[in-house]
Design an enzyme around this catalytic site. Structure first.
Site, PDB file in Angstrom:
ATOM      1  CG  HIS A  90      -0.338   0.012   2.526  1.00 28.74           C
ATOM      2  ND1 HIS A  90       0.002  -1.137   3.215  1.00 28.74           N
ATOM      3  CD2 HIS A  90       0.022   1.036   3.338  1.00 28.74           C
ATOM      4  CE1 HIS A  90       0.531  -0.822   4.388  1.00 28.74           C
ATOM      5  NE2 HIS A  90       0.557   0.499   4.480  1.00 28.74           N
TER       6      HIS A  90
ATOM      7  CG  HIS B 265       0.005   4.397   4.370  1.00 26.35           C
ATOM      8  ND1 HIS B 265      -0.708   3.621   5.275  1.00 26.35           N
ATOM      9  CD2 HIS B 265      -0.889   5.291   3.863  1.00 26.35           C
ATOM     10  CE1 HIS B 265      -1.959   4.029   5.307  1.00 26.35           C
ATOM     11  NE2 HIS B 265      -2.099   5.025   4.459  1.00 26.35           N
TER      12      HIS B 265
ATOM     13  CG  ASP C 109       4.517   2.988   7.179  1.00 26.04           C
ATOM     14  OD1 ASP C 109       3.760   3.429   6.294  1.00 26.04           O
ATOM     15  OD2 ASP C 109       4.087   2.282   8.112  1.00 26.04           O
ATOM     16  CG  HIS C 110       4.555  -0.002   4.151  1.00 28.42           C
ATOM     17  ND1 HIS C 110       5.229  -0.960   4.893  1.00 28.42           N
ATOM     18  CD2 HIS C 110       3.550   0.447   4.952  1.00 28.42           C
ATOM     19  CE1 HIS C 110       4.641  -1.093   6.073  1.00 28.42           C
ATOM     20  NE2 HIS C 110       3.630  -0.250   6.132  1.00 28.42           N
TER      21      HIS C 110
ATOM     22  CG  HIS D  34      -3.597  -0.402   6.205  1.00 23.41           C
ATOM     23  ND1 HIS D  34      -3.619  -0.299   7.577  1.00 23.41           N
ATOM     24  CD2 HIS D  34      -2.466   0.243   5.806  1.00 23.41           C
ATOM     25  CE1 HIS D  34      -2.561   0.377   7.993  1.00 23.41           C
ATOM     26  NE2 HIS D  34      -1.842   0.723   6.929  1.00 23.41           N
TER      27      HIS D  34
ATOM     28  CE1 TYR E 196      -5.965   4.336   9.137  1.00 26.23           C
ATOM     29  CE2 TYR E 196      -7.190   2.688   7.900  1.00 26.23           C
ATOM     30  CZ  TYR E 196      -6.041   3.421   8.099  1.00 26.23           C
ATOM     31  OH  TYR E 196      -4.968   3.233   7.265  1.00 26.23           O
TER      32      TYR E 196
ATOM     33  CG  HIS F  95       3.745  -2.843  10.152  1.00 24.62           C
ATOM     34  ND1 HIS F  95       4.555  -1.836  10.641  1.00 24.62           N
ATOM     35  CD2 HIS F  95       2.899  -2.270   9.265  1.00 24.62           C
ATOM     36  CE1 HIS F  95       4.193  -0.683  10.079  1.00 24.62           C
ATOM     37  NE2 HIS F  95       3.196  -0.924   9.236  1.00 24.62           N
TER      38      HIS F  95
END
Length: 316
Positions: free
Chosen positions: A131, A133, A135-136, A207, A238, A272
């Protein structure tokens, strides 16, 4: 110097042609530098009084930003990212594939780890992801510049990649990253081939609207192993109940969890690592608590339903 400028001003103030009845007049050149200096000083004063605002960084735990040595997962798969964020390198007979990358500041560390495994920048052919975001997908722009690799995404995620994470449904502009344009967009269930390795994409929104999970077959010590890299099934902060932007978010998660339960899944990996029982920081025992895809999906839905119930009760 002043005499010379005065001479120039007198020369250029003369009529250019005898046919002119009125001479053309110019401001004396000696006065221009002073006027320019005053104007420049005025602009500088105004600029100094209106400094641009600082950018707010996306701050995360140190373990998300701590590179680790390449950790072999299967015969052709390595974790090459951070201690608590997955970035997978898959070697094929036609080049290498990177799946996810971690935080934006991980680009150089990723390239260094690829080099340790004999993968030169030009050998990286594809970049896949779960996805969009920070952090990825954070280092994708830098990785693409360094390698020329093809960025593979879907329509929902491509929009967020190109905006650099801006206007996120849940985070707004809080987790921005360098924008990057996808080169290829996939449909659900489509296959991505590189040499003899085939990756299948499974859309698992929740997500993010464009969340994707991936499956492919590798080997471990020569024996076939079906790998599932399942995207996050979490909703950090969320609003799951009465969310006007995503009215049926919990139902979306339920459908995606059902998809994850049914994936071909001898070996589960997640963005994660702790969510699927991995501890990359312990190279000797990186997978102390193996989890099945069904267990992962069931555990995620229990947490999401508790989160929804707490929201209904007004506790969060």
């Amino acid at each position: 110097m002043e005499d010379a400028l005065h001479g120039l001003s007198r020369r250029y103030s003369r009529p250019r042609s005898s046919t002119r009845s009125t001479p053309m007049r110019f401001a004396p050149l000696a006065t221009l530098p002073i006027a320019l200096l005053l104007a420049t000083e005025a602009l500088a004063a105004r600029a100094a009084a209106a400094a641009l605002p600082q950018l707010k960084a996306y701050e995360v735990d140190a373990s998300w930003r701590t590179p680790i040595e390449p950790l072999q997962i299967a015969d052709h798969v390595w974790q090459v990212g951070a201690a608590e964020i997955t970035a997978l390198l898959v070697k094929t007979d036609a080049g290498a594939v990177l799946i996810d990358g971690g935080m934006p500041q991980m680009a150089d560390a990723l390239l260094a780890n690829l080099g340790k495994l004999g993968v030169a920048p030009g050998d990286l052919r594809l970049v896949l992801h779960t996805h969009a975001h920070a952090d990825h997908a954070g280092p994708f722009a830098a990785i693409k510049r360094a390698t020329g690799a093809t960025i593979v995404s879907n329509a929902e995620s491509a929009v967020l990649l190109e905006r650099g994470g801006a206007h996120d449904l849940h985070f707004g502009d809080d987790i921005l990253f360098p924008p990057v344009r996808a080169d290829r967009l996939l449909q659900d269930g489509e296959q991505v081939r590189l040499g003899s390795t085939v990756f299948t994409v499974h859309f698992t929104p929740g997500h993010t609207p464009g969340s994707m999970s991936w499956t492919w077959t590798d080997t471990q010590r020569g024996a076939p192993v079906r790998i599932a890299y399942a995207d996050s099934l979490s909703a950090p902060g969320y609003r799951l109940v009465d969310n006007p932007a995503v009215p049926h978010l919990l139902e979306t998660f339920e459908r995606s969890a059902a998809i994850v339960r049914g994936l071909p899944c001898d070996l589960l990996l997640t963005p994660h690592p702790g969510a699927s029982g991995w501890n990359y920081a312990d190279a000797a025992h990186p997978h102390p608590e193996p989890m099945t895809c069904a267990d992962y999906a069931d555990d995620a839905m229990k947490k999401l339903k508790r989160q929804a119930e707490a929201q209904k009760a007004g506790k969060s």
